[in-house]
Design an enzyme around this catalytic site. Structure first.
Site, PDB file in Angstrom:
ATOM      1  N   TYR A 103       0.929  -1.149   0.051  1.00 24.93           N
ATOM      2  CA  TYR A 103       0.124   0.072  -0.187  1.00 24.93           C
ATOM      3  C   TYR A 103       0.770   1.364   0.084  1.00 24.93           C
ATOM      4  CZ  TYR A 103      -3.630   3.415   1.467  1.00 24.93           C
ATOM      5  OH  TYR A 103      -4.401   4.563   1.447  1.00 24.93           O
ATOM      6  N   ILE A 162      -8.492   8.861   8.083  1.00 22.70           N
ATOM      7  CA  ILE A 162      -9.739   9.421   7.993  1.00 22.70           C
ATOM      8  C   ILE A 162     -10.698   8.379   8.272  1.00 22.70           C
ATOM      9  CG2 ILE A 162     -11.168  10.317   6.008  1.00 22.70           C
ATOM     10  CD1 ILE A 162      -8.750  12.057   6.411  1.00 22.70           C
TER      11      ILE A 162
HETATM   12  P1  NAP Z   1     -13.170   3.138   1.204  1.00 23.79           P
HETATM   13  O1  NAP Z   1     -14.084   3.616   2.591  1.00 23.79           O
HETATM   14  O2  NAP Z   1     -12.550   1.608   1.518  1.00 23.79           O
HETATM   15  O3  NAP Z   1     -13.617   3.255   0.121  1.00 23.79           O
HETATM   16  C1  NAP Z   1     -12.867   2.658  -1.376  1.00 23.79           C
HETATM   17  C2  NAP Z   1     -13.637   3.085  -2.562  1.00 23.79           C
HETATM   18  O4  NAP Z   1     -12.609   2.504  -3.579  1.00 23.79           O
HETATM   19  C3  NAP Z   1     -15.105   2.346  -2.575  1.00 23.79           C
HETATM   20  O5  NAP Z   1     -15.724   3.283  -3.202  1.00 23.79           O
HETATM   21  C4  NAP Z   1     -14.726   0.950  -3.655  1.00 23.79           C
HETATM   22  O6  NAP Z   1     -15.695   0.902  -4.463  1.00 23.79           O
HETATM   23  C5  NAP Z   1     -13.774   1.688  -4.497  1.00 23.79           C
HETATM   24  N1  NAP Z   1     -12.810   0.941  -5.364  1.00 23.79           N
HETATM   25  C6  NAP Z   1     -12.015  -0.129  -4.702  1.00 23.79           C
HETATM   26  N2  NAP Z   1     -11.534  -0.827  -5.617  1.00 23.79           N
HETATM   27  C7  NAP Z   1     -11.821  -0.435  -6.747  1.00 23.79           C
HETATM   28  C8  NAP Z   1     -11.771  -0.744  -8.023  1.00 23.79           C
HETATM   29  N3  NAP Z   1     -10.887  -1.650  -8.762  1.00 23.79           N
HETATM   30  N4  NAP Z   1     -12.290  -0.067  -9.213  1.00 23.79           N
HETATM   31  C9  NAP Z   1     -13.235   1.106  -8.612  1.00 23.79           C
HETATM   32  N5  NAP Z   1     -13.318   1.520  -7.501  1.00 23.79           N
HETATM   33  C10 NAP Z   1     -12.895   0.674  -6.601  1.00 23.79           C
HETATM   34  O7  NAP Z   1     -11.761   3.957   1.317  1.00 23.79           O
HETATM   35  P2  NAP Z   1     -11.623   5.416   1.633  1.00 23.79           P
HETATM   36  O8  NAP Z   1     -11.028   5.428   3.056  1.00 23.79           O
HETATM   37  O9  NAP Z   1     -12.855   6.088   1.224  1.00 23.79           O
HETATM   38  O10 NAP Z   1     -10.482   5.671   0.780  1.00 23.79           O
HETATM   39  C11 NAP Z   1     -10.385   6.159  -0.588  1.00 23.79           C
HETATM   40  C12 NAP Z   1      -9.123   6.488  -1.043  1.00 23.79           C
HETATM   41  O11 NAP Z   1      -8.377   7.321  -0.121  1.00 23.79           O
HETATM   42  C13 NAP Z   1      -8.077   5.371  -1.250  1.00 23.79           C
HETATM   43  O12 NAP Z   1      -7.253   5.686  -2.258  1.00 23.79           O
HETATM   44  C14 NAP Z   1      -7.342   5.334  -0.182  1.00 23.79           C
HETATM   45  O13 NAP Z   1      -6.063   4.637  -0.199  1.00 23.79           O
HETATM   46  C15 NAP Z   1      -7.078   6.698   0.376  1.00 23.79           C
HETATM   47  N6  NAP Z   1      -6.672   7.162   1.548  1.00 23.79           N
HETATM   48  C16 NAP Z   1      -7.737   6.937   2.908  1.00 23.79           C
HETATM   49  C17 NAP Z   1      -7.457   6.928   4.005  1.00 23.79           C
HETATM   50  C18 NAP Z   1      -8.133   6.532   5.383  1.00 23.79           C
HETATM   51  O14 NAP Z   1      -7.525   6.992   6.259  1.00 23.79           O
HETATM   52  N7  NAP Z   1      -9.408   6.177   5.039  1.00 23.79           N
HETATM   53  C19 NAP Z   1      -5.827   7.711   4.295  1.00 23.79           C
HETATM   54  C20 NAP Z   1      -5.084   7.859   3.380  1.00 23.79           C
HETATM   55  C21 NAP Z   1      -5.406   7.534   2.159  1.00 23.79           C
HETATM   56  P3  NAP Z   1     -16.728  -0.589  -4.204  1.00 23.79           P
HETATM   57  O15 NAP Z   1     -17.136  -0.399  -2.811  1.00 23.79           O
HETATM   58  O16 NAP Z   1     -17.833  -0.202  -5.257  1.00 23.79           O
HETATM   59  O17 NAP Z   1     -16.025  -1.535  -4.548  1.00 23.79           O
END
Ligand code: NAP
Length: 242
Positions: free
Chosen positions: A151, A184
């Site tokens: 990651y 987040i």
């Molecule tokens: P999340 O709640 O797990 O949501 C992930 C989203 O990505 C979901 O809508 C999922 O869609 C979609 N997704 C996953 N694989 C996919 C694919 N192959 N094609 C299209 N859509 C896909 O995660 P989040 O926390 O909102 O994270 C969003 C972004 O922020 C990510 O890139 C993550 O790495 C980054 N981020 C998050 C944090 C944190 O603390 N949460 C921190 C730093 C960075 P489906 O459910 O429809 O499959």
């Protein structure tokens, strides 16, 4: 009306971006992969509030479905002004547990997915008078997270991708930036127990977890006219963590 394409917008940060951009009057393309019900219910919520949007299924790791996604943006939204490459997955485990299948899945989604969507959408974005690409990286791409080697590597690569593309396509007027969120509150972090959450909050100067809307607000800024001279940047939205 400007069009925004947000990948991975069925929940979490992507869904918050979809609500925020739709509220600002963007035609919002909500991409999802598996969570169809949630994407459709978000789309209904946005429409009920007076916004305009569509929900489109596409796996960002699959070039054919990405091609269809971009065609639908053209057909329904007249093009793409803002692309938010947000879709991402994580894997928590030691490096020894990161077998080739896990590695490939993380890289294909988090890095190749960014390439696939940007490559397919670039012509549309260049045609916009105010084209913007915003990639969602992570503090772990800068800091390095123990037990999240794949990651962290994928997210560091997204920052490099951002800086290089910003230089290359700067003359076209398109800006390319990256947001590096800290901790987040989304489902991605649901596996962490109370102690782990307390520890990360303790290490965060603002002493709280971020909300998906904190990230959405940064994306709105990077899409705005006020940010038209900002490119190639990695903007931390991390409560001061780094
Ligand atoms: P999340 O709640 O797990 O949501 C992930 C989203 O990505 C979901 O809508 C999922 O869609 C979609 N997704 C996953 N694989 C996919 C694919 N192959 N094609 C299209 N859509 C896909 O995660 P989040 O926390 O909102 O994270 C969003 C972004 O922020 C990510 O890139 C993550 O790495 C980054 N981020 C998050 C944090 C944190 O603390 N949460 C921190 C730093 C960075 P489906 O459910 O429809 O499959």
């Amino acid at each position: 009306m400007k069009t925004v394409l947000i990948t991975g917008a069925s929940r979490g940060i992507g869904a918050a971006c979809a609500e925020a951009f739709a509220a600002k009057g963007y035609f919002t393309v909500i991409n999802y992969n598996r969570s169809e019900e949630r994407a459709l219910s978000l789309s209904e919520k946005i429409k009920a509030a007076g916004g305009k949007c569509i929900a489109v299924q596409a796996d960002v790791a699959d070039r054919e479905s990405v091609g269809r996604l971009v065609s639908l943006c053209r057909y329904h939204g007249g093009g793409i002004d803002v692309l938010i490459n947000n879709a991402g997955i994580d894997f928590y485990g030691t490096f020894e547990q990161t077998d080739p299948a896990v590695w490939d899945k993380i890289i294909q989604t988090n890095l190749t997915g960014v390439y696939n969507v940007t490559y397919a959408a670039l012509e549309e974005i260049k045609n916009s008078p105010c084209g913007r690409i915003i990639n969602v990286s992570s503090v772990w791409g800068t800091y390095g997270a123990s037990c999240e080697v794949a990651y962290s590597a994928s997210k560091a690569a997204v920052a490099g991708f951002t800086k290089a593309l910003a230089r290359e396509i700067g003359p076209s007027g398109v800006t390319v930036n990256c947001i590096a969120p800290g901790f987040i509150q989304t489902e991605m972090n649901a596996r962490f127990d109370e102690g782990a959450v307390r520890d990360v909050i303790y290490r965060t100067p603002l002493s709280r977890p971020g909300s998906p809307y904190d990230v959405a607000n940064a994306a709105l800024f990077l899409s705005s006219e006020e940010a038209s001279f900002v490119t190639g940047q990695v903007l931390g939205v991390d409560g001061g963590f780094i």
